[in-house]
Motif scaffolding. Sequence first.
Motif: not given
Length: 724
Positions: A149, A151, A203-207, A255, A279, A282-284
């Motif tokens: 990921s 991070d 995803s950019p938010d690592n989730e 997710d 991606w 924003s990850g959206k």
Amino acid sequence: MKKLLILFLLGSSLSYGQRNFTIQETVFGARQFAPQNLTLTQWIPKERAFTQLDASYQKLQIRDAASNWEAKDILTSKELAEALRTSLNDTSEVKLSYFPTDYQWADKNSFYFTYNSATQHYFLRYDVSNRSVKIQAKTPLSATNAELSADRRKVTYLVGNNIMINDGSSTIAVTQDSVDGIVNGSDYTHRQEFGINKGMWWSPDNEKLLYYRKDETMVSKYPLIQWADRVASVKDIRYPMAGMKSEEVTLLVYDSKTKNHITLQTGEPKEQYLTLCTWDPSGKYIYVALLNREQNHLKLNKYQASNGELVKTLFEEQSNSWVEPLHALQFLPNKNDQFLYQTDKDGFNQLYLYDTEGKLIRSLGHADVIVESLGDFSADGKKISYTGITNSGLDRQLFQVELNSGKTVQLTHESGMHQASTSADGNYVLDQYSSQTVPNRINVSNTKNNQTTVILEASNPFDGKIKLPKIEAVSLISADGQTPLNGRIIYPPDFDATKKYPVMVYLYGGSHAQLVQNKWLYGAGYFDLYMAQQGYIVFTMDNRGSDARGRDFTRVTHRQLGKAEMADQLKGIDFLKTKSFVDQTRLGIFGWSFGGFMTTSFMVHHPEVFRTAVAGGPVIDWKFYEVMYGERYMDMPQENPEGYKSTSLLDKASQLKGNLLIIHGAQDPVVVQQHSMEFIEACIKAGKQVDYFLYPTHEHNVMGKDRVHMYEKIAQYFDLHLKR
């Protein structure tokens, strides 16, 4: 034949003690005689400095502008091993036989690297200031396709055909499929065509994790015989042949918080190609290129990451031949609603700036320069560098383009092959350069005052050791009467123009390959040089259909592979025949894979040209080749029956003359052995003699010490039939 250019490039100085290559050096000589170089250079973020490994691979060294780019030691492999031992709390001795070659600077104070213990693969970060190592993630040694990921606190990987995630404290099974033919997260989706080099994206938010799910249960199994056991066994692979049922691929989002899976609604038909998976920052949203099985119609779609619904098609690209997406979208660092897209739709692969609604903002193409690979954005995000192909495919140069205006600046200039990059502030260019007469040169240039510091000037590694044959660059005109083609001739070291010599033509001729480049030795391989030293004229030319010359150069082959390619190669043969030193009765030809197809094609379509040929791993009939590559160039057999018939060599075996040796790897999963076996059978039925040699444990290429055996066999075959 009109000859445009013959340029003398390299010649041997016949000083005392020089010798020819050994047959072993045809395989291992490239390492032994490699020009002096700097190893694994890398700019440090936000610094006017770069690092390298020393010649022994034991030390990490730094060069910076303040010290006039002199090398200074930072860290040794022994010191790194001690820090690693402390981090792993390992009482046993942690050894690093060399400094990690995968080191990558995270910021100006730390770098990433990996380490394998007896049971685990570790992803690590070294802090330069406190000289400590931190474990960021780990996988079992048996894991494949690991993806960290952003991070670096989570890692996803494959165990067999299923996806696992490790977050440092626990491991989660993302998929648990047990059906043979269901494959998750693999980079071997669509057989790695269409620029695919990975099968999972964080995803950019690592989730969330986007991943491929490939259903190939309906694809025919192809048997590869395994000879190692007392009783030979069968290893089955899924191999979709042209015109037959292909795999069905979907994209899912997992997710990691909710443990839910959703499927992107990529729709029908199920047999389509999904690539350029990206991606948005924003990850959206997720962007995917959908390419139809016919490979002539691409849609760039935008999907909602939360539910998989199609938001819109941003744009479409169509062609009367093929559309070939190869490069993922690249979002701008400071504009989340703009991205770079690469395509050759206007003739050359170039950059186009789009917004996320599908509006073309501007073309960033420069002249007829082909974008080969992207470099880094400038620190302010307003520019991006790239390596561009120039000089009719022969050269590589570094360019930088302003995204707001499209203004392009060429940062390297000497004709040749440049591997160059810019410092974070854009004030310096680190340039590794070679050409037909320059083994290797590395320098740093100041972009503000144009001052250059030469760091390394490699000498000729053959001087005083090897009789290096003379190499000449040749420019010819293709069979269409207007397209320049690049070639080279290699002469025996003691060449005498009053004598007559046998010839070995070495060729490939297929897509995404280029044999002639303006670099050291003009792109010649060591076997080429060896054969020249054995008394052969060695000739190579890149025909239409090969790489690095733009869209129209390749599309001429559509639906009739081999036709234009052979027509161009015949122009090269005509050129050779104008040379008094060429013995026209002793011409030989050698090629592998597509080159094996070309070689065999010549022996049945133009049997009067070559006395002797060696075809390795040859395609014999495109109906036996796989869907993704074969249908791009030939369409389906049902759609192009005449093209498949005219390019098939099975019904032309009766036209074979001369001496033909076919070599094949028994485990070949690319050009399956059925190609050569069917041709052998056709030759038997036609009463034609043909020689055949099998490498039982090898796949499409013969590697390692067995490759020495292969080259010796090829050389002996040419000597047997072409030397008097």
